[in-house]
Design an enzyme around this catalytic site. Structure first.
Site, mmCIF file in Angstrom:
data_model
loop_
_atom_site.group_PDB
_atom_site.id
_atom_site.type_symbol
_atom_site.label_atom_id
_atom_site.label_comp_id
_atom_site.label_asym_id
_atom_site.label_seq_id
_atom_site.Cartn_x
_atom_site.Cartn_y
_atom_site.Cartn_z
ATOM 1 N N ASP A 1 -7.913 6.021 4.861
ATOM 2 C CA ASP A 1 -7.949 4.851 5.741
ATOM 3 C C ASP A 1 -9.164 4.745 6.653
ATOM 4 O O ASP A 1 -9.174 3.893 7.538
ATOM 5 C CB ASP A 1 -6.692 4.837 6.626
ATOM 6 C CG ASP A 1 -5.438 4.569 5.842
ATOM 7 O OD1 ASP A 1 -5.529 4.170 4.672
ATOM 8 O OD2 ASP A 1 -4.343 4.749 6.408
ATOM 9 N N HIS B 1 1.319 4.253 6.744
ATOM 10 C CA HIS B 1 0.661 5.124 5.770
ATOM 11 C C HIS B 1 1.057 6.578 5.990
ATOM 12 O O HIS B 1 1.610 6.933 7.023
ATOM 13 C CB HIS B 1 -0.861 4.974 5.830
ATOM 14 C CG HIS B 1 -1.351 3.735 5.150
ATOM 15 N ND1 HIS B 1 -2.662 3.346 5.195
ATOM 16 C CD2 HIS B 1 -0.717 2.795 4.413
ATOM 17 C CE1 HIS B 1 -2.815 2.215 4.508
ATOM 18 N NE2 HIS B 1 -1.632 1.866 4.033
ATOM 19 N N SER C 1 0.802 -1.228 0.000
ATOM 20 C CA SER C 1 0.000 0.000 0.000
ATOM 21 C C SER C 1 0.834 1.278 0.000
ATOM 22 O O SER C 1 0.313 2.343 -0.300
ATOM 23 C CB SER C 1 -0.952 0.014 1.194
ATOM 24 O OG SER C 1 -0.226 0.111 2.399
#
EC number: 3.4.21.89
Length: 191
Positions: free
Chosen positions: A133, A92, A53
């Protein structure tokens, strides 16, 4: 008879020395981990990227080094967080940040003469993902709390080194083989 007893005693000493040597290695590794945790102010100062990701910034299997001494996270900063109720680190990028003022807490701290800093809320997204997210967060959670949810900010990495960890978790039989080989090495090692 005495020579046979002396030989058994020597073997027992060697076995005890091997066990103590193994225990020393384990305790040293544990102390190093705890030391790095204290210095970095992170419960998990080293993590492995588990998915794609964050490509192209980080690849699956990259080993990341975290630092959690900063009071605030900036937009664009890459952070690692745990979803409440799950112990899976997610790597992230922060895409949005805002502060939410708690008037009761502010009044209480101001009255006590303590500085008040509004808690920071963060929204994250993987570089290789289309959406943010919010679907990954715990039920009812729209943002991450900087103090509660963030494990640390990425400060460095080594490409591909963590892939061993991924292999061991995806193929449980590999753990057994590795532990067996290590055990045999300890048993048959002679100094």
């Amino acid at each position: 008879m005495l020579s046979a007893l002396g030989g058994n005693l020597s073997n027992a000493r060697q076995s005890i020395a091997q066990v103590l040597n193994f225990a020393l290695v384990l305790s040293t590794a544990f102390m190093l981990w705890k030391g790095v945790s204290i210095v970095s102010n992170s419960s998990s100062p080293i993590v492995v990227v588990l998915s794609g990701s964050m490509e192209p910034a980080f690849q699956r299997g990259d080993l990341l080094f975290l630092w959690n001494r900063g009071e605030r996270a900036e937009v664009g900063e890459i952070v690692v967080y745990n979803v409440r109720g799950k112990d899976i680190p997610i790597v992230h990028r922060v895409v949005r940040s805002y502060t939410e003022e708690d008037k009761k807490l502010k009044a209480k701290k101001t009255k006590a003469g303590l500085p008040y800093v509004a808690p920071q809320k963060l929204l994250t997204k993987g570089d290789n993902n289309l959406a943010d997210d919010t679907e990954l967060y715990a039920r009812g959670q729209e943002f991450l709390d900087r103090k509660e949810d963030i494990v640390g900010s990425v400060r460095g990495y080594i490409p591909g080194v963590g892939y061993v960890t991924i292999m061991l978790s995806e193929h449980p039989w590999l753990k057994t083989v590795l532990l067996g080989v290590m055990g045999l090495m300890v048993v048959f090692q002679r100094e």
